[in-house]
Scaffold this motif. Structure first.
Motif, PDB file in Angstrom:
ATOM      1  N   ARG A 199     -31.231 -82.932 -44.992  1.00  0.00           N
ATOM      2  CA  ARG A 199     -32.135 -81.825 -45.316  1.00  0.00           C
ATOM      3  C   ARG A 199     -33.045 -82.159 -46.494  1.00  0.00           C
ATOM      4  N   ARG A 237     -37.038 -80.823 -57.409  1.00  0.00           N
ATOM      5  CA  ARG A 237     -38.235 -79.992 -57.222  1.00  0.00           C
ATOM      6  C   ARG A 237     -39.468 -80.663 -57.809  1.00  0.00           C
ATOM      7  N   SER A 241     -42.975 -83.174 -47.931  1.00  0.00           N
ATOM      8  CA  SER A 241     -43.860 -83.288 -49.088  1.00  0.00           C
ATOM      9  C   SER A 241     -44.777 -84.488 -48.972  1.00  0.00           C
ATOM     10  N   LEU A 255     -37.227 -82.633 -46.551  1.00  0.00           N
ATOM     11  CA  LEU A 255     -38.172 -82.047 -47.506  1.00  0.00           C
ATOM     12  C   LEU A 255     -39.017 -83.134 -48.173  1.00  0.00           C
ATOM     13  N   PHE A 313     -33.079 -75.728 -48.622  1.00  0.00           N
ATOM     14  CA  PHE A 313     -34.182 -75.353 -49.507  1.00  0.00           C
ATOM     15  C   PHE A 313     -33.660 -74.922 -50.868  1.00  0.00           C
ATOM     16  N   LEU A 350     -40.574 -83.650 -55.555  1.00  0.00           N
ATOM     17  CA  LEU A 350     -41.181 -83.176 -54.312  1.00  0.00           C
ATOM     18  C   LEU A 350     -42.557 -82.563 -54.567  1.00  0.00           C
ATOM     19  N   PRO A 368     -38.091 -79.762 -41.618  1.00  0.00           N
ATOM     20  CA  PRO A 368     -36.872 -79.112 -42.116  1.00  0.00           C
ATOM     21  C   PRO A 368     -35.804 -78.928 -41.041  1.00  0.00           C
TER      22      PRO A 368
END
Length: 445
Positions: A358, A236, A366, A362, A226, A239, A77
């Motif tokens: 960013r 979401r 993941s 992520l 985030f 991921l 991150p």
């Protein structure tokens, strides 16, 4: 006439598959990475075999895997924030140089005969820290290399095919070298291979992307990334699926030396063949994705890929014959790469440019960041439950995750449509997470 038409169709399909290579910067990147990644896969195979040769412990295989990948979970991150702030080309030259130094130190320890497991673990942590920054920066850097935005999905697929072409070649070479001259030579060749990608990046002609707006505190930008990613259900969900598959399924690679030696009664050659089989499937997957004309239907590909991967891992766990094991690993490789490359393509397509680093961090967190927990868990569970049952549990979890994602697809499609219309992306890309059978929504008046 038929022959001529056939040749024309073949040529057109080839141009379609390789269209991102029309961009000079991407050609340089592709060539440099192709050399470097062969060395990377050679080192990975040689390191796993070295640990198992020195210790005979499945648990320590898991520990080494954990050590090399846990930094990705912790640091990716932060790397994403830096990728959105700083010059990505300079960052990549720095990370590649540090990775070259790590490979050289590992080679020195092995060739001088002083190597111990704790040294391998320590150097694995060093490489993990480097990769935690390198991977999200490299993923977001690809966008700057492609001249036409509509070629982005093709560039991502070709990038994945490059990784898996190296995955096919590297383990095969490593298996021969480990059996004949030892692991140290693999580490030396890997260190030398980084020179190719450093030279390629240096030769690129790139206008640095403009950073919009004043810089905020790094923690604020971290929280902003985030919130942006996990506040939008399509991002979401993708991921989350990647995290489950990486935690429960991907660590099967950690246990391959156990299967090669104990179940299939082979040696370093067998281990190399197993790694290469997964690479064959992955390469086939990426070539299929690269030949697609658009990203239409990739949502369904993601759901199906998780299930295909689970079936392949389960079949490999139950197999006792090398040909069947190779076939199952080919299937699992196809599913794994179809999942990762399709997810990457959709995320790169829907994300806002100023948050790309960013979100890709992520994605890395993941995909790569969850693997160390899975590696440690797989090594620990396999020490008392057995390698075969450990893989079966992970395969079932991947099948369940794929089914859950497929049930969410209709709702996710409805959320993606207005976002693409607002962003003004071409209609083909705007339906990327939709099913292939759905018509493209009309533009707003």
């Amino acid at each position: 006439m038929l022959a001529r038409g056939s040749h024309e169709n073949t040529g057109e399909r080839l141009r379609l598959t390789l269209r991102a290579l029309q961009s000079r910067n991407y050609r340089l990147f592709f060539a440099g990475q192709s050399v470097s990644l062969v060395g990377t896969w050679m080192q990975q195979v040689a390191m796993s075999w070295l640990v198992y040769r020195l210790t005979g412990s499945a648990l320590l295989l898991g520990v080494v895997g954990f050590a090399s990948q846990i930094p990705t979970f912790l640091l990716a991150p932060v790397a994403g924030v830096l990728a959105d702030r700083w010059n990505r080309r300079r960052l990549l030259i720095a990370t590649q140089s540090l990775a070259m130094l790590q490979a050289a130190l590992l080679a020195a320890a092995v060739l001088t005969g002083v190597v111990q497991v704790w040294q391998i673990i320590a150097l694995s942590v060093v490489l993990g820290c480097v990769n935690a920054f390198d991977i999200p920066i490299r993923q977001s850097f690809v966008v700057e290399l492609v001249g036409r935005k509509e070629d982005l999905s093709n560039a991502i697929a070709l990038n994945s095919s490059m990784v898996n072409g190296a995955r096919l070649v590297g383990p095969s070479i490593a298996g021969v070298l480990v059996a004949t001259v030892g692991e140290g030579v693999c580490f030396i060749l890997n260190a030398a291979s980084y020179l190719a990608v450093i030279a390629a990046i240096t030769a690129m002609r790139i206008t640095p992307a403009r950073r919009h707006g004043a810089r905020k505190h790094i923690l604020h930008e971290l929280r902003e990334g985030f919130t942006y990613a996990f506040g939008f259900p399509p991002i979401r969900s993708i991921l989350s699926l990647l995290a489950v598959v990486s935690l429960m399924g991907m660590p099967y690679t950690v246990l391959l030396p156990v299967f090669a030696k104990e179940i299939l009664k082979g040696g370093a050659h067998t281990f190399g063949f197993l790694m290469a089989a997964a690479g064959v499937g992955s390469l086939g997957s990426t070539l299929y994705l690269a030949s697609r004309r658009s990203v239409v239907g990739l949502g369904r590909v993601i759901a199906a890929a998780a299930s295909i991967f689970g079936v392949g891992v389960a079949g490999f766990a139950l197999s006792r014959e090398l040909p069947l094991s190779l076939a199952c690993l080919c299937l699992s490789g196809f599913g794994a790469m179809a999942l990762v490359a399709s997810s990457n393509t959709i995320l790169q397509t829907i994300v806002e440019d100023d948050k790309r680093g960013r979100v890709m961090s992520l994605f890395t967190m993941s995909f790569m960041g969850m693997t160390p927990f899975g590696s440690l868990m797989a090594g620990s569970v396999a020490s008392w439950l057995g390698a075969r049952d450990t893989l079966l549990v992970g395969a079932v979890a991947c099948l369940a995750a794929g089914l859950h994602f497929s049930r969410q697809l209709p709702r996710l499609r409805e959320m993606v449509r207005p976002l693409y219309r607002q962003m003004g992306i071409i209609p083909e890309v705007a339906t990327g997470i939709q099913s292939a059978s759905e018509p493209t929504p009309p533009p707003e008046k």
